[in-house]
Design a protein around this motif. Structure first.
Motif, PDB file in Angstrom:
ATOM      1  N   ASP A  23       0.944  -0.759  -0.056  1.00 52.42           N
ATOM      2  CA  ASP A  23       0.190  -0.083   0.149  1.00 52.42           C
ATOM      3  C   ASP A  23       0.707   1.459   0.287  1.00 52.42           C
ATOM      4  O   ASP A  23       1.259   1.753   0.583  1.00 52.42           O
ATOM      5  N   LYS A  60      -0.441  -8.618  -1.040  1.00 55.56           N
ATOM      6  CA  LYS A  60      -1.562  -8.110  -1.088  1.00 55.56           C
ATOM      7  C   LYS A  60      -0.670  -7.174  -1.753  1.00 55.56           C
ATOM      8  O   LYS A  60      -1.473  -5.962  -1.051  1.00 55.56           O
ATOM      9  N   GLN A  62      -2.984  -3.167  -3.153  1.00 62.20           N
ATOM     10  CA  GLN A  62      -4.065  -2.157  -2.936  1.00 62.20           C
ATOM     11  C   GLN A  62      -3.876  -1.535  -4.656  1.00 62.20           C
ATOM     12  O   GLN A  62      -2.749  -0.972  -4.854  1.00 62.20           O
ATOM     13  N   ASP A  94      -5.730  -6.942  -4.221  1.00 60.34           N
ATOM     14  CA  ASP A  94      -7.143  -5.808  -3.762  1.00 60.34           C
ATOM     15  C   ASP A  94      -7.573  -4.932  -4.342  1.00 60.34           C
ATOM     16  O   ASP A  94      -7.171  -3.980  -5.410  1.00 60.34           O
ATOM     17  N   LYS A  96     -11.216  -4.827  -4.996  1.00 63.16           N
ATOM     18  CA  LYS A  96     -13.139  -4.601  -4.099  1.00 63.16           C
ATOM     19  C   LYS A  96     -13.923  -4.467  -4.820  1.00 63.16           C
ATOM     20  O   LYS A  96     -14.723  -3.882  -5.282  1.00 63.16           O
ATOM     21  N   THR A 154     -16.496  -6.320   7.535  1.00 62.50           N
ATOM     22  CA  THR A 154     -14.813  -5.110   6.609  1.00 62.50           C
ATOM     23  C   THR A 154     -15.007  -4.760   8.292  1.00 62.50           C
ATOM     24  O   THR A 154     -15.474  -4.038   9.426  1.00 62.50           O
ATOM     25  N   SER A 155     -13.665  -4.308   8.068  1.00 64.26           N
ATOM     26  CA  SER A 155     -12.293  -3.883   9.400  1.00 64.26           C
ATOM     27  C   SER A 155     -13.110  -1.872  10.058  1.00 64.26           C
ATOM     28  O   SER A 155     -12.598  -1.411  10.643  1.00 64.26           O
ATOM     29  N   VAL A 197     -13.830 -11.962   3.618  1.00 67.80           N
ATOM     30  CA  VAL A 197     -13.078 -10.674   4.196  1.00 67.80           C
ATOM     31  C   VAL A 197     -13.984 -10.225   5.040  1.00 67.80           C
ATOM     32  O   VAL A 197     -14.954 -10.303   5.290  1.00 67.80           O
ATOM     33  N   PRO A 219      -7.618  -8.311   7.692  1.00 62.60           N
ATOM     34  CA  PRO A 219      -7.272  -6.849   7.619  1.00 62.60           C
ATOM     35  C   PRO A 219      -7.607  -6.092   8.755  1.00 62.60           C
ATOM     36  O   PRO A 219      -8.781  -6.646   9.868  1.00 62.60           O
ATOM     37  N   LEU A 221      -5.226  -5.018  11.375  1.00 60.54           N
ATOM     38  CA  LEU A 221      -4.052  -5.098  12.362  1.00 60.54           C
ATOM     39  C   LEU A 221      -3.140  -3.912  12.106  1.00 60.54           C
ATOM     40  O   LEU A 221      -2.757  -3.973  10.660  1.00 60.54           O
ATOM     41  N   ALA A 223      -1.731  -0.949  12.125  1.00 58.94           N
ATOM     42  CA  ALA A 223      -2.317   0.505  11.510  1.00 58.94           C
ATOM     43  C   ALA A 223      -4.006   0.581  12.111  1.00 58.94           C
ATOM     44  O   ALA A 223      -4.341   1.504  12.985  1.00 58.94           O
ATOM     45  N   GLN A 224      -4.865   0.072  12.301  1.00 61.80           N
ATOM     46  CA  GLN A 224      -6.164   0.278  12.127  1.00 61.80           C
ATOM     47  C   GLN A 224      -6.775  -0.685  13.956  1.00 61.80           C
ATOM     48  O   GLN A 224      -7.881   0.141  14.348  1.00 61.80           O
ATOM     49  N   TYR A 246      -1.892  -6.933   7.803  1.00 65.75           N
ATOM     50  CA  TYR A 246      -0.743  -6.228   7.680  1.00 65.75           C
ATOM     51  C   TYR A 246      -0.459  -5.167   6.282  1.00 65.75           C
ATOM     52  O   TYR A 246       0.529  -5.819   5.669  1.00 65.75           O
ATOM     53  N   SER A 247      -0.640  -3.544   6.099  1.00 60.99           N
ATOM     54  CA  SER A 247      -0.023  -3.127   5.454  1.00 60.99           C
ATOM     55  C   SER A 247       1.042  -2.605   5.611  1.00 60.99           C
ATOM     56  O   SER A 247       2.029  -2.629   6.470  1.00 60.99           O
ATOM     57  N   ARG A 248       0.716  -1.189   6.903  1.00 64.14           N
ATOM     58  CA  ARG A 248       1.648  -0.340   7.261  1.00 64.14           C
ATOM     59  C   ARG A 248       2.004  -0.721   8.270  1.00 64.14           C
ATOM     60  O   ARG A 248       3.287  -0.471   8.339  1.00 64.14           O
TER      61      ARG A 248
HETATM   62  O1  LIG Z   1     -12.272  -5.297   5.576  1.00 71.39           O
HETATM   63  C1  LIG Z   1     -11.091  -4.274   4.382  1.00 71.39           C
HETATM   64  C2  LIG Z   1     -10.943  -5.008   3.683  1.00 71.39           C
HETATM   65  C3  LIG Z   1      -9.827  -4.296   2.934  1.00 71.39           C
HETATM   66  N1  LIG Z   1      -8.634  -3.431   3.553  1.00 71.39           N
HETATM   67  C4  LIG Z   1      -7.336  -3.381   2.914  1.00 71.39           C
HETATM   68  O2  LIG Z   1      -6.627  -3.950   3.497  1.00 71.39           O
HETATM   69  C5  LIG Z   1      -5.125  -2.561   3.379  1.00 71.39           C
HETATM   70  C6  LIG Z   1      -5.600  -2.443   5.281  1.00 71.39           C
HETATM   71  O3  LIG Z   1      -4.149  -1.641   5.363  1.00 71.39           O
HETATM   72  P1  LIG Z   1      -3.180  -1.671   6.768  1.00 71.39           P
HETATM   73  O4  LIG Z   1      -2.475  -1.243   6.480  1.00 71.39           O
HETATM   74  O5  LIG Z   1      -2.995  -2.839   7.193  1.00 71.39           O
HETATM   75  O6  LIG Z   1      -4.531  -0.557   8.015  1.00 71.39           O
HETATM   76  C7  LIG Z   1      -5.449  -1.420   2.847  1.00 71.39           C
HETATM   77  O7  LIG Z   1      -4.985  -1.760   1.811  1.00 71.39           O
HETATM   78  C8  LIG Z   1      -7.301  -1.799   2.591  1.00 71.39           C
HETATM   79  O8  LIG Z   1      -8.019  -0.754   1.383  1.00 71.39           O
HETATM   80  C9  LIG Z   1      -9.089  -3.301   4.742  1.00 71.39           C
HETATM   81  O9  LIG Z   1      -8.498  -2.444   5.716  1.00 71.39           O
HETATM   82  N2  LIG Z   1     -10.508  -3.628   5.978  1.00 71.39           N
END
Ligand SMILES: O=c1ccn([C@@H]2O[C@H](COP(=O)(O)O)[C@@H](O)[C@H]2O)c(=O)[nH]1
Length: 279
Positions: A23, A60, A62, A94, A96, A154-155, A197, A219, A221, A223-224, A246-248
């Motif tokens: 990302d 993954k 984005q 990713d 969607k 979703t998260s 998801v 997702p 974990l 940063a969120q 995990y991304s960020r």
């Molecule tokens: O419900 C959802 C579905 C997709 N995402 C995606 O995952 C990553 C999360 O990135 P972080 O940096 O780990 O927060 C991002 O690409 C979202 O578009 C999601 O967060 N929640």
């Protein structure tokens, strides 16, 4: 032809239960000392591939962060997908996507037909035009051994207003999505190719994930705000199917390759302590 579910099952057994997102947020590009343009995007993606492509089960990208730069960004996405495949990680794009069925067919061809430039192992899809509208995606995935992860819970904090709404039979919208995807995986061994998801942030919502039979992408974990320990509350007995993402949290350790690897190793260790992996 090996199914996506079987490939994912093997990848997780070999490399552990972890998905890392690519990302390239503008803020991360700046922190890495990169310009917010295609050159910065390219350097960012290559660094993640070099650091993680040969050690993480699923990567993954984005799509949005590549699409920001138009055709040249999408060309970098294509090249990133190829590089990841060469290094042995499964690629979950990713995107969607969701639309009326005839248009979904075109999306399915774009991402799940092996002859296309953006071909990947699996994609994310949105069911809010009705799960049935995604049928062309499920069909093409089944034909070519691909996978589809459908949004269920979703998260993000806005998700419940739609996903927890009740349908005429009393089930929530999310539970109807869960139940339809469960049917697609019926009888699949060792793991179905149709996933859901389900955010790691959502807590115990009382939804029944016990019959999904496919992977549960988690997702949210890092940063969120969710931690690996939260996976126990969200997934309970369904933990063995969970693919933590995990991304960020991992990307923030870059651009040093060793530091990125160490961050991914820490994330994996935390997940392994919670998610049981079949051998
Ligand atoms: O419900 C959802 C579905 C997709 N995402 C995606 O995952 C990553 C999360 O990135 P972080 O940096 O780990 O927060 C991002 O690409 C979202 O578009 C999601 O967060 N929640």
């Amino acid at each position: 032809m090996e199914t996506f579910g079987a490939r994912l099952h093997r990848a997780v057994a070999e490399r552990g239960p972890l998905c890392v997102g690519i990302d390239p947020h503008p803020g991360l590009l700046a922190r890495w000392g990169l310009s917010d343009d295609v050159d910065g995007l390219d350097r960012f993606a290559r660094t993640v591939v070099d650091a993680l492509g040969d050690r993480v089960a699923v990567v993954k990208p984005q799509s949005a962060f590549f699409e920001r730069f138009g055709a040249r960004g999408v060309a970098i996405l294509e090249s990133t997908i190829r590089q990841l495949r060469d290094r042995g990680s499964l690629v979950l794009l990713d995107i969607k996507r969701g639309d009326i069925g005839s248009t979904v067919r075109a999306y399915a061809e774009a991402y799940l037909d092996p002859s296309r430039p953006l071909y990947v192992d699996a994609v994310t899809a949105s069911p809010y035009l009705g799960v049935g509208s995604l049928a062309p995606m499920f069909e093409l995935a089944a034909e070519h051994g691909g996978g589809v992860f459908v949004l269920a819970l979703t998260s993000n904090p806005e998700g419940p207003e739609v996903q927890h709404a009740r349908t005429s039979d009393g089930r929530t919208v999310a539970q109807t999505v869960i139940d339809e995807i469960s049917q697609l995986n019926a009888g699949a061994e060792p793991l179905g190719s149709f996933g859901l998801v389900v955010g790691a942030t959502i807590g115990d919502t009382g939804h029944d994930l016990s019959r999904v039979g496919g992977p549960l992408l988690a997702p949210g974990l890092g940063a969120q705000g969710a931690t690996a320990a939260d996976l126990r509350t969200v997934f309970g007995a369904s933990l063995p199917a969970v693919l933590p993402s995990y991304s960020r949290e991992v990307l923030g350790a870059g651009p040093d390759v060793a530091a990125l690897r160490a961050a991914a190793d820490r994330a994996l260790a935390a997940c392994k302590a919670v998610v049981p992996v079949a051998g």
